[in-house]
Design a protein around this motif. Structure first.
Motif, PDB file in Angstrom:
ATOM      1  N   CYS A  77       0.851  -1.192   0.000  1.00 61.26           N
ATOM      2  CA  CYS A  77       0.000   0.000   0.000  1.00 61.26           C
ATOM      3  C   CYS A  77       0.879   1.231   0.000  1.00 61.26           C
ATOM      4  CB  CYS A  77      -0.928   0.020   1.216  1.00 61.26           C
ATOM      5  SG  CYS A  77      -2.012   1.468   1.263  1.00 61.26           S
ATOM      6  N   PRO A  78       0.880   2.017  -1.065  1.00 61.53           N
ATOM      7  CA  PRO A  78       1.726   3.213  -1.127  1.00 61.53           C
ATOM      8  C   PRO A  78       1.296   4.234  -0.092  1.00 61.53           C
ATOM      9  CG  PRO A  78       0.211   3.171  -2.969  1.00 61.53           C
ATOM     10  CD  PRO A  78       0.066   1.859  -2.287  1.00 61.53           C
ATOM     11  N   TYR A  79       2.269   4.899   0.468  1.00 56.84           N
ATOM     12  CA  TYR A  79       2.045   5.839   1.561  1.00 56.84           C
ATOM     13  C   TYR A  79       2.814   7.102   1.233  1.00 56.84           C
ATOM     14  CZ  TYR A  79       0.694   6.265   6.549  1.00 56.84           C
ATOM     15  OH  TYR A  79       0.108   6.592   7.740  1.00 56.84           O
ATOM     16  N   PHE A  80       2.200   8.255   1.398  1.00 58.05           N
ATOM     17  CA  PHE A  80       2.823   9.505   0.937  1.00 58.05           C
ATOM     18  C   PHE A  80       4.124   9.811   1.675  1.00 58.05           C
ATOM     19  CE2 PHE A  80       3.077  14.220   0.615  1.00 58.05           C
ATOM     20  CZ  PHE A  80       3.194  14.275  -0.752  1.00 58.05           C
ATOM     21  N   THR A  81       4.164   9.564   2.978  1.00 55.88           N
ATOM     22  CA  THR A  81       5.380   9.831   3.755  1.00 55.88           C
ATOM     23  C   THR A  81       6.020   8.500   4.130  1.00 55.88           C
ATOM     24  OG1 THR A  81       4.014   9.936   5.744  1.00 55.88           O
ATOM     25  CG2 THR A  81       4.578  12.009   4.689  1.00 55.88           C
ATOM     26  N   MET A  82       7.127   8.204   3.546  1.00 56.00           N
ATOM     27  CA  MET A  82       7.794   6.925   3.818  1.00 56.00           C
ATOM     28  C   MET A  82       9.273   7.083   3.526  1.00 56.00           C
ATOM     29  SD  MET A  82       6.169   4.948   0.557  1.00 56.00           S
ATOM     30  CE  MET A  82       6.432   5.490  -1.130  1.00 56.00           C
ATOM     31  N   PHE A  83      10.107   6.478   4.386  1.00 55.06           N
ATOM     32  CA  PHE A  83      11.526   6.543   4.061  1.00 55.06           C
ATOM     33  C   PHE A  83      11.932   5.293   3.297  1.00 55.06           C
ATOM     34  CE2 PHE A  83      11.734   3.636   7.330  1.00 55.06           C
ATOM     35  CZ  PHE A  83      12.229   4.012   8.571  1.00 55.06           C
ATOM     36  N   PRO A  84      13.015   5.356   2.550  1.00 51.58           N
ATOM     37  CA  PRO A  84      13.388   4.243   1.677  1.00 51.58           C
ATOM     38  C   PRO A  84      13.803   3.016   2.467  1.00 51.58           C
ATOM     39  CG  PRO A  84      15.113   5.906   1.692  1.00 51.58           C
ATOM     40  CD  PRO A  84      13.943   6.504   2.420  1.00 51.58           C
ATOM     41  N   LEU A  85      13.500   1.858   1.926  1.00 51.58           N
ATOM     42  CA  LEU A  85      13.834   0.596   2.571  1.00 51.58           C
ATOM     43  C   LEU A  85      15.331   0.464   2.829  1.00 51.58           C
ATOM     44  CD1 LEU A  85      13.019  -2.281   3.496  1.00 51.58           C
ATOM     45  CD2 LEU A  85      13.172  -2.978   1.080  1.00 51.58           C
ATOM     46  N   GLU A  86      16.139   1.047   1.961  1.00 56.29           N
ATOM     47  CA  GLU A  86      17.593   0.910   2.084  1.00 56.29           C
ATOM     48  C   GLU A  86      18.111   1.450   3.421  1.00 56.29           C
ATOM     49  OE1 GLU A  86      15.985   1.983  -0.574  1.00 56.29           O
ATOM     50  OE2 GLU A  86      16.369   0.205  -1.839  1.00 56.29           O
ATOM     51  N   TYR A  87      17.417   2.438   3.987  1.00 58.82           N
ATOM     52  CA  TYR A  87      17.893   3.026   5.245  1.00 58.82           C
ATOM     53  C   TYR A  87      17.858   2.015   6.397  1.00 58.82           C
ATOM     54  CZ  TYR A  87      18.153   6.117   9.319  1.00 58.82           C
ATOM     55  OH  TYR A  87      18.505   6.695  10.505  1.00 58.82           O
ATOM     56  N   PRO A  88      16.713   1.420   6.753  1.00 60.58           N
ATOM     57  CA  PRO A  88      16.740   0.424   7.830  1.00 60.58           C
ATOM     58  C   PRO A  88      17.543  -0.826   7.481  1.00 60.58           C
ATOM     59  CG  PRO A  88      14.572   0.506   6.817  1.00 60.58           C
ATOM     60  CD  PRO A  88      15.338   1.675   6.290  1.00 60.58           C
ATOM     61  N   LEU A  89      17.552  -1.219   6.202  1.00 62.85           N
ATOM     62  CA  LEU A  89      18.344  -2.387   5.813  1.00 62.85           C
ATOM     63  C   LEU A  89      19.824  -2.164   6.090  1.00 62.85           C
ATOM     64  CD1 LEU A  89      16.762  -3.619   2.440  1.00 62.85           C
ATOM     65  CD2 LEU A  89      16.821  -4.856   4.620  1.00 62.85           C
ATOM     66  N   LYS A  90      20.305  -0.978   5.750  1.00 60.87           N
ATOM     67  CA  LYS A  90      21.720  -0.656   5.961  1.00 60.87           C
ATOM     68  C   LYS A  90      22.072  -0.700   7.442  1.00 60.87           C
ATOM     69  CE  LYS A  90      25.119   2.994   5.017  1.00 60.87           C
ATOM     70  NZ  LYS A  90      25.319   4.341   4.398  1.00 60.87           N
ATOM     71  N   VAL A  91      21.208  -0.134   8.275  1.00 56.34           N
ATOM     72  CA  VAL A  91      21.461  -0.119   9.719  1.00 56.34           C
ATOM     73  C   VAL A  91      21.443  -1.536  10.280  1.00 56.34           C
ATOM     74  CG1 VAL A  91      20.576   0.629  11.950  1.00 56.34           C
ATOM     75  CG2 VAL A  91      20.545   2.205  10.008  1.00 56.34           C
ATOM     76  N   LEU A  92      20.456  -2.324   9.905  1.00 52.13           N
ATOM     77  CA  LEU A  92      20.322  -3.677  10.443  1.00 52.13           C
ATOM     78  C   LEU A  92      21.456  -4.584   9.973  1.00 52.13           C
ATOM     79  CD1 LEU A  92      16.456  -4.114  10.158  1.00 52.13           C
ATOM     80  CD2 LEU A  92      17.786  -4.091  12.265  1.00 52.13           C
ATOM     81  N   ARG A  93      21.875  -4.426   8.734  1.00 50.60           N
ATOM     82  CA  ARG A  93      22.982  -5.251   8.236  1.00 50.60           C
ATOM     83  C   ARG A  93      24.277  -4.947   8.992  1.00 50.60           C
ATOM     84  NH1 ARG A  93      21.047  -4.383   2.060  1.00 50.60           N
ATOM     85  NH2 ARG A  93      19.859  -6.324   1.817  1.00 50.60           N
ATOM     86  N   ARG A  94      24.435  -3.695   9.383  1.00 52.21           N
ATOM     87  CA  ARG A  94      25.618  -3.295  10.133  1.00 52.21           C
ATOM     88  C   ARG A  94      25.654  -3.960  11.512  1.00 52.21           C
ATOM     89  NH1 ARG A  94      25.418   2.723  11.018  1.00 52.21           N
ATOM     90  NH2 ARG A  94      25.009   2.653   8.778  1.00 52.21           N
TER      91      ARG A  94
ATOM     92  N   ARG B  93      -2.344   7.787  -5.807  1.00 47.57           N
ATOM     93  CA  ARG B  93      -2.313   6.491  -5.122  1.00 47.57           C
ATOM     94  C   ARG B  93      -1.790   6.570  -3.692  1.00 47.57           C
ATOM     95  NH1 ARG B  93       2.794   3.770  -5.555  1.00 47.57           N
ATOM     96  NH2 ARG B  93       4.325   5.008  -6.677  1.00 47.57           N
ATOM     97  N   THR B  94      -1.083   7.662  -3.366  1.00 49.08           N
ATOM     98  CA  THR B  94      -0.483   7.734  -2.041  1.00 49.08           C
ATOM     99  C   THR B  94      -1.358   8.447  -1.025  1.00 49.08           C
ATOM    100  OG1 THR B  94       0.708   9.710  -2.763  1.00 49.08           O
ATOM    101  CG2 THR B  94       1.900   7.613  -2.837  1.00 49.08           C
ATOM    102  N   TYR B  95      -2.281   9.265  -1.490  1.00 56.18           N
ATOM    103  CA  TYR B  95      -3.186   9.967  -0.576  1.00 56.18           C
ATOM    104  C   TYR B  95      -4.504  10.190  -1.295  1.00 56.18           C
ATOM    105  CZ  TYR B  95      -2.303  14.185  -3.301  1.00 56.18           C
ATOM    106  OH  TYR B  95      -2.223  15.099  -4.337  1.00 56.18           O
ATOM    107  N   ALA B  96      -5.547  10.456  -0.530  1.00 58.52           N
ATOM    108  CA  ALA B  96      -6.866  10.654  -1.117  1.00 58.52           C
ATOM    109  C   ALA B  96      -7.151  12.134  -1.317  1.00 58.52           C
ATOM    110  CB  ALA B  96      -7.930  10.038  -0.211  1.00 58.52           C
ATOM    111  N   SER B  97      -7.584  12.487  -2.493  1.00 55.94           N
ATOM    112  CA  SER B  97      -7.969  13.869  -2.774  1.00 55.94           C
ATOM    113  C   SER B  97      -9.179  14.251  -1.928  1.00 55.94           C
ATOM    114  CB  SER B  97      -8.324  14.034  -4.249  1.00 55.94           C
ATOM    115  OG  SER B  97      -7.267  13.577  -5.074  1.00 55.94           O
ATOM    116  N   LYS B  98      -9.317  15.536  -1.636  1.00 58.18           N
ATOM    117  CA  LYS B  98     -10.493  16.014  -0.902  1.00 58.18           C
ATOM    118  C   LYS B  98     -11.722  15.851  -1.794  1.00 58.18           C
ATOM    119  CE  LYS B  98      -7.932  17.203   2.576  1.00 58.18           C
ATOM    120  NZ  LYS B  98      -6.622  16.790   2.034  1.00 58.18           N
ATOM    121  N   PRO B  99     -12.864  15.470  -1.203  1.00 58.43           N
ATOM    122  CA  PRO B  99     -14.058  15.119  -1.990  1.00 58.43           C
ATOM    123  C   PRO B  99     -14.520  16.176  -2.990  1.00 58.43           C
ATOM    124  CG  PRO B  99     -14.338  14.440   0.283  1.00 58.43           C
ATOM    125  CD  PRO B  99     -13.063  15.224   0.231  1.00 58.43           C
ATOM    126  N   ASP B 100     -14.679  17.430  -2.547  1.00 59.90           N
ATOM    127  CA  ASP B 100     -15.202  18.457  -3.462  1.00 59.90           C
ATOM    128  C   ASP B 100     -14.261  18.679  -4.641  1.00 59.90           C
ATOM    129  OD1 ASP B 100     -17.340  18.731  -1.794  1.00 59.90           O
ATOM    130  OD2 ASP B 100     -16.652  20.580  -0.838  1.00 59.90           O
TER     131      ASP B 100
END
Length: 383
Positions: A26-43, A179-186
């Motif tokens: 599910c796409p989300y408007f505010t999200m950080f890239p997967l590479e960031y936590p992967l890099k930390v965890l691999r370390r 796809r990342t957020y819903a437009s206002k109805p009007d």
């Protein structure tokens, strides 16, 4: 590059995309890239880490931990965020959630179908009826299974998005929308009327099948559980009582200072999860944005709570951002939050992160504007 080598490269890219499909359920408007936590965890892969994300959002940190067979917990105030994040820790046969979807639609006649101008223009009547059947049936489930969690997240991911050129290829149920957020109805209704856009009749089950069949990592068993994602306010000490392991690492990205529209941007997904049929402008339990001091103190309470339950060797990796219009020094604001916690933290490193251009990664649908945040990566350790 010769043809066989090129084909191998294409196969590898396709496989890599499929391996990450669950993270993009599910796409989300505010999200950080997967590479960031992967890099930390691999370390820290040689350590028996327990990771906590107190602002887990769509669960990117949790998915990274799943990929590396590491234990992880997540907290968020948003029902939408929790619904998506739970999917990152679910494991099930690909056919099970699809069978569940078929049964729920077939066996449930919806009691309430919205009749507002927005819903009438956003969805074909038959599509909306099936969507409401699925909504009410999922809301009636008292004890979630991994299959129901995946189904719910998949529906949220398909709830709205751009129209495909050919209907048989569509990945969304709605009329033209971001796809990342819903437009206002009007605004949405005016846009559809101006461009003579009529909601297409969509077979919900076919769209869900295309979505779920791509989740090839879903059948891989994980040590984590869907119960490790908590709905709660990370500023409250009571929220952490259900965490049964002692976190040794925090990987998170708090809400951007100056950004106040998280709840409203996800209003349509909130509706599917039992919320209102219109935009609710109540900000809920988000980190307070009233002033720099209030924001720093609120965030400091989160760091204090984590310190109280964390291991002796507790590290925090925080991607911290502000929106440009806030005109605040992001580094100083974060340091103020550490000081406000009353906990002794040592700053190990501060690095510039790539500015977030989430909006610019999307198609220019409905002429939505985007905001690029100013971000830094902090590594701090409790002393």
């Amino acid at each position: 590059m010769n043809k066989p080598a090129k084909n191998i490269l294409q196969i590898r890219k396709a496989t890599a995309a499929q391996n990450k499909a669950l993270n993009g359920i599910c796409p989300y408007f505010t999200m950080f890239p997967l590479e960031y936590p992967l890099k930390v965890l691999r370390r820290h892969k040689n350590k028996n880490t327990v990771t906590l994300d107190p602002f887990c959002g769509r669960g990117t940190t949790l998915f990274a931990a799943r990929q590396l067979n590491s234990e992880a917990w997540g907290i968020d105030t948003s029902p939408v965020a929790v619904a998506i994040a739970k999917a990152k820790l679910a494991s099930t046969n690909l056919e099970t959630p699809l069978t569940l979807a078929s049964e729920l639609i077939s066996n449930n006649v919806p009691l309430n179908i919205p009749q507002t101008p927005f819903f009438k223009a956003a969805y074909h009547p038959d599509t909306l009826r099936d969507l409401c059947s699925l909504r009410e049936a999922l809301l009636a489930i008292k004890n979630d299974t991994d299959a129901s969690v995946i189904l719910r997240a998949a529906v949220l991911g398909c709830l709205h998005g751009p129209r495909a050129k050919y209907i048989e290829n569509t990945g969304y149920f709605s009329n033209q929308m971001p796809r990342t957020y819903a437009s206002k109805p009007d605004y949405a209704v005016r846009y559809w009327q101006k461009h003579n856009l009529i909601a297409p009749q969509i077979d919900i089950l076919k769209v869900l099948r295309r979505k779920i069949e791509r989740l090839i990592t879903l059948e891989k068993q994980t040590e984590n559980s869907i119960t490790q994602v908590l709905t709660g306010n990370s500023q409250l000490a009571s929220t952490y009582q259900s965490i049964t392991s002692m976190p040794s690492m925090v990987i998170t990205s708090p809400p951007y200072f100056g950004m106040r529209s998280y709840v409203q941007d996800q209003w349509l997904r909130n509706w599917f999860l039992g919320g209102k049929e219109y935009v609710d402008y109540d900000t809920g339990d988000q980190i307070a944005n009233g002033s720099r001091e209030v924001f720093a103190n609120s965030l400091g309470q989160v760091w204090k709570n984590i310190s109280n339950i964390g291991s002796d060797d507790l590290h925090m990796f925080v991607r911290f951002g502000i929106i440009p219009s806030a005109r605040v020094d992001a580094k100083n604001l974060f340091m103020n939050s550490l000081e406000s916690s009353g906990v002794k933290w040592k700053v190990v490193s501060i690095r510039n992160a790539d500015s977030a251009h989430s909006g610019k990664r999307q198609a220019n649908q409905m002429k939505a504007s985007s905001i690029a945040s100013v971000e830094y990566d902090f590594h701090v350790r409790r002393t």
